[in-house]
Design a protein around this motif. Structure first.
Motif, PDB file in Angstrom:
ATOM      1  N   SER A  81      24.449  33.686  14.023  1.00 36.77           N
ATOM      2  CA  SER A  81      25.627  34.523  13.779  1.00 36.77           C
ATOM      3  C   SER A  81      26.138  35.218  15.032  1.00 36.77           C
ATOM      4  CB  SER A  81      25.303  35.595  12.728  1.00 36.77           C
ATOM      5  OG  SER A  81      24.293  36.486  13.185  1.00 36.77           O
ATOM      6  N   MET A  82      25.426  35.104  16.154  1.00 34.17           N
ATOM      7  CA  MET A  82      25.821  35.817  17.365  1.00 34.17           C
ATOM      8  C   MET A  82      27.032  35.147  18.015  1.00 34.17           C
ATOM      9  SD  MET A  82      22.831  34.568  19.995  1.00 34.17           S
ATOM     10  CE  MET A  82      22.829  32.908  20.701  1.00 34.17           C
ATOM     11  N   PRO A  83      27.769  35.875  18.852  1.00 36.21           N
ATOM     12  CA  PRO A  83      28.890  35.262  19.574  1.00 36.21           C
ATOM     13  C   PRO A  83      28.404  34.104  20.444  1.00 36.21           C
ATOM     14  CG  PRO A  83      28.953  37.659  19.770  1.00 36.21           C
ATOM     15  CD  PRO A  83      27.621  37.313  19.164  1.00 36.21           C
ATOM     16  N   ARG A  84      29.164  33.048  20.488  1.00 35.64           N
ATOM     17  CA  ARG A  84      28.716  31.892  21.267  1.00 35.64           C
ATOM     18  C   ARG A  84      29.863  31.273  22.055  1.00 35.64           C
ATOM     19  NH1 ARG A  84      27.035  27.662  16.549  1.00 35.64           N
ATOM     20  NH2 ARG A  84      25.944  29.507  15.786  1.00 35.64           N
ATOM     21  N   ALA A 112      17.078  24.944  31.649  1.00 38.87           N
ATOM     22  CA  ALA A 112      18.438  24.579  32.081  1.00 38.87           C
ATOM     23  C   ALA A 112      19.029  23.699  30.999  1.00 38.87           C
ATOM     24  CB  ALA A 112      18.388  23.823  33.418  1.00 38.87           C
ATOM     25  N   GLY A 113      20.311  23.925  30.563  1.00 38.67           N
ATOM     26  CA  GLY A 113      21.121  25.089  30.768  1.00 38.67           C
ATOM     27  C   GLY A 113      20.929  26.117  29.657  1.00 38.67           C
ATOM     28  N   VAL A 114      21.579  27.230  29.861  1.00 35.74           N
ATOM     29  CA  VAL A 114      21.360  28.395  29.022  1.00 35.74           C
ATOM     30  C   VAL A 114      22.233  28.383  27.772  1.00 35.74           C
ATOM     31  CG1 VAL A 114      21.503  30.907  28.985  1.00 35.74           C
ATOM     32  CG2 VAL A 114      20.663  29.748  31.009  1.00 35.74           C
ATOM     33  N   GLY A 115      23.454  27.852  27.886  1.00 42.29           N
ATOM     34  CA  GLY A 115      24.351  27.856  26.733  1.00 42.29           C
ATOM     35  C   GLY A 115      24.698  29.273  26.328  1.00 42.29           C
ATOM     36  N   SER A 116      24.423  29.626  25.059  1.00 52.20           N
ATOM     37  CA  SER A 116      24.689  30.979  24.565  1.00 52.20           C
ATOM     38  C   SER A 116      23.438  31.838  24.492  1.00 52.20           C
ATOM     39  CB  SER A 116      25.363  30.907  23.183  1.00 52.20           C
ATOM     40  OG  SER A 116      26.614  30.244  23.274  1.00 52.20           O
ATOM     41  N   GLY A 117      22.297  31.308  24.943  1.00 55.74           N
ATOM     42  CA  GLY A 117      21.075  32.103  25.031  1.00 55.74           C
ATOM     43  C   GLY A 117      20.139  31.991  23.851  1.00 55.74           C
ATOM     44  N   ALA A 143      26.699  31.986  31.154  1.00 57.62           N
ATOM     45  CA  ALA A 143      25.581  32.846  31.548  1.00 57.62           C
ATOM     46  C   ALA A 143      25.832  34.290  31.127  1.00 57.62           C
ATOM     47  CB  ALA A 143      25.357  32.763  33.055  1.00 57.62           C
ATOM     48  N   ASP A 144      27.061  34.771  31.276  1.00 56.79           N
ATOM     49  CA  ASP A 144      27.392  36.136  30.877  1.00 56.79           C
ATOM     50  C   ASP A 144      27.219  36.332  29.373  1.00 56.79           C
ATOM     51  OD1 ASP A 144      27.949  36.926  33.446  1.00 56.79           O
ATOM     52  OD2 ASP A 144      30.117  36.653  33.278  1.00 56.79           O
ATOM     53  N   ILE A 145      27.678  35.348  28.597  1.00 59.34           N
ATOM     54  CA  ILE A 145      27.548  35.439  27.141  1.00 59.34           C
ATOM     55  C   ILE A 145      26.069  35.430  26.745  1.00 59.34           C
ATOM     56  CG2 ILE A 145      27.983  34.206  24.972  1.00 59.34           C
ATOM     57  CD1 ILE A 145      30.632  33.234  26.256  1.00 59.34           C
ATOM     58  N   ALA A 146      25.268  34.568  27.374  1.00 60.42           N
ATOM     59  CA  ALA A 146      23.840  34.500  27.063  1.00 60.42           C
ATOM     60  C   ALA A 146      23.140  35.815  27.379  1.00 60.42           C
ATOM     61  CB  ALA A 146      23.196  33.353  27.837  1.00 60.42           C
ATOM     62  N   ARG A 147      23.437  36.396  28.551  1.00 64.14           N
ATOM     63  CA  ARG A 147      22.815  37.676  28.914  1.00 64.14           C
ATOM     64  C   ARG A 147      23.155  38.757  27.893  1.00 64.14           C
ATOM     65  NH1 ARG A 147      25.112  36.529  34.162  1.00 64.14           N
ATOM     66  NH2 ARG A 147      23.570  35.714  35.635  1.00 64.14           N
ATOM     67  N   ALA A 148      24.437  38.800  27.497  1.00 59.61           N
ATOM     68  CA  ALA A 148      24.868  39.829  26.549  1.00 59.61           C
ATOM     69  C   ALA A 148      24.205  39.638  25.189  1.00 59.61           C
ATOM     70  CB  ALA A 148      26.393  39.799  26.412  1.00 59.61           C
ATOM     71  N   ASN A 149      24.083  38.407  24.721  1.00 54.75           N
ATOM     72  CA  ASN A 149      23.433  38.152  23.437  1.00 54.75           C
ATOM     73  C   ASN A 149      21.964  38.562  23.466  1.00 54.75           C
ATOM     74  OD1 ASN A 149      25.631  37.143  21.971  1.00 54.75           O
ATOM     75  ND2 ASN A 149      25.336  35.062  22.740  1.00 54.75           N
ATOM     76  N   ALA A 150      21.270  38.218  24.539  1.00 48.13           N
ATOM     77  CA  ALA A 150      19.852  38.582  24.643  1.00 48.13           C
ATOM     78  C   ALA A 150      19.689  40.092  24.756  1.00 48.13           C
ATOM     79  CB  ALA A 150      19.224  37.884  25.850  1.00 48.13           C
ATOM     80  N   ALA A 152      21.637  42.375  23.504  1.00 48.28           N
ATOM     81  CA  ALA A 152      21.884  42.953  22.184  1.00 48.28           C
ATOM     82  C   ALA A 152      20.684  42.763  21.273  1.00 48.28           C
ATOM     83  CB  ALA A 152      23.134  42.333  21.562  1.00 48.28           C
ATOM     84  N   TYR A 153      19.998  41.618  21.403  1.00 49.59           N
ATOM     85  CA  TYR A 153      18.857  41.349  20.523  1.00 49.59           C
ATOM     86  C   TYR A 153      17.631  42.170  20.917  1.00 49.59           C
ATOM     87  CZ  TYR A 153      15.223  38.969  17.925  1.00 49.59           C
ATOM     88  OH  TYR A 153      14.173  38.714  17.092  1.00 49.59           O
ATOM     89  N   PHE A 154      17.315  42.206  22.220  1.00 50.94           N
ATOM     90  CA  PHE A 154      16.117  42.912  22.672  1.00 50.94           C
ATOM     91  C   PHE A 154      16.359  44.404  22.899  1.00 50.94           C
ATOM     92  CE2 PHE A 154      15.113  38.534  24.157  1.00 50.94           C
ATOM     93  CZ  PHE A 154      13.909  38.372  23.473  1.00 50.94           C
ATOM     94  N   GLY A 155      17.624  44.810  22.940  1.00 56.96           N
ATOM     95  CA  GLY A 155      17.934  46.209  23.186  1.00 56.96           C
ATOM     96  C   GLY A 155      17.986  46.575  24.650  1.00 56.96           C
TER      97      GLY A 155
END
Length: 333
Positions: A81-84, A112-117, A143-150, A152-155
């Protein structure tokens, strides 16, 4: 000291948390709790304040009398459900990768690669704070989207994670010493192009696992592993998950299922100078040899050129640049 993100997995709901709401028909809604906000549907609304401070597994009733079950989303729920930007690795495949590649606490993993994390988060939970996950992604927006998703999940930013924007073949030798990587996970169009640099980075006995979408990719990477002469015999599979309908005596398979998402192929790095045992079966006839100008022979799939290995060519849905920019802005602010 608790593990990264563990505090967000227990206790009462808090401001800023994502909560999964399930209505009486099983429909799911994911909201981020904020004081004073409301969750609206065509059948009334509910107050976020009614959930803030409530225990996990609570129910809440909206203004029209409809009841919702509120739970913290599991990792499998979150990644779906996270942004991708790019397509995500499905939980069924991420679970297979973590187990079959033997991702252990304290491991040094290259991805490799990261995609949406999505896969990155499973790898980070498996290696823990004492491990390292070095992720490489060609596209900075992904990469920016993946970092933001992670985050948000880990805090917070996970201390074991490093994301590098660039090509794996060029960037990997700059970030890891030869023979220091325990596991490598490749989710890319042409993993066979990376076998040499990955082989130098992996420790003897280290595991390489590749996630590919089509049978042509699967065949090409398998033959490249065999031709390299420094890998064990590859093993490949796919997993199909079918849910079951459970209601009274109506216990039967569901009509819809998670079918083919991708193939997984795994192999292990041999010790330097070791020759793999001779295969006792005849090679397939799907490859043709072509002699280069320097006299070396290159195997190719008939009718396939390097230019054809694109997401569109293998049937992947490619997100538009406009959509990726929109998702990137929404998650990074």
């Amino acid at each position: 000291m608790s593990a990264t993100g563990a505090d967000l997995r227990r206790g009462p709901f808090a401001e800023g948390e994502r909560v999964q709401l399930t209505d009486a028909k099983g429909r799911l809604h994911t909201i981020t709790l904020a004081p004073g906000k409301q969750f609206h549907t065509h059948r009334g609304y509910l107050q976020h304040d009614d959930l803030i401070g409530a225990p996990d597994g609570s129910t809440v009733t909206n203004t029209a009398g409809f009841e919702y079950l509120a739970l913290r989303p599991l990792l499998a729920d979150y990644v779906m459900s996270m942004p991708r930007g790019a397509a995500v690795v499905y939980p069924k495949d991420a679970g297979q990768i973590v187990t079959m590649a033997d991702i252990f606490p304290g491991a040094v993993v290259v991805e490799a690669g990261v995609g949406s994390g999505a896969l990155s988060m499973s790898l980070l939970r498996a290696v823990g704070e004492t491990g390292r996950v070095h992720s490489f992604e060609r596209r900075e927006d992904f990469a920016d989207i993946a970092r933001a998703n992670a985050r948000a999940y880990f805090g917070e930013d996970h201390p074991a994670w490093t994301v590098t924007v660039g090509d794996l073949v060029e960037a990997l030798p700059e970030h890891v010493e030869p023979g220091t990587v325990d596991r490598v996970v490749l989710d890319m169009l042409a993993p066979w192009d990376c076998l040499e640099v990955v082989g130098r980075a992996l420790a003897p006995g280290g595991v390489l696992i590749c996630y590919v979408a089509t049978a042509t990719q699967l065949s090409k990477v398998a033959e490249a592993m065999r031709d390299a002469g420094e890998w064990t015999e590859p093993s490949a599979w796919e997993s199909l998950v079918r849910g079951w309908h459970l209601e009274g005596l109506a216990v039967r398979p569901q009509h819809r299922m998670h079918g083919h998402t991708g193939f997984l192929i795994t192999t292990r790095r041999l010790a330097p100078g070791v020759t793999p045992p001779l295969r006792k079966r005849r090679p397939g006839k799907g490859y043709e040899g072509s002699e280069d100008a320097d006299g070396t022979t290159t195997e190719t799939i008939p009718g396939a050129t390097a230019e054809e290995w694109t997401p569109e060519a293998i049937g992947e849905r490619v997100p538009s640049d406009k959509r990726v920019r929109k998702v990137r802005r929404s998650v990074t602010g």
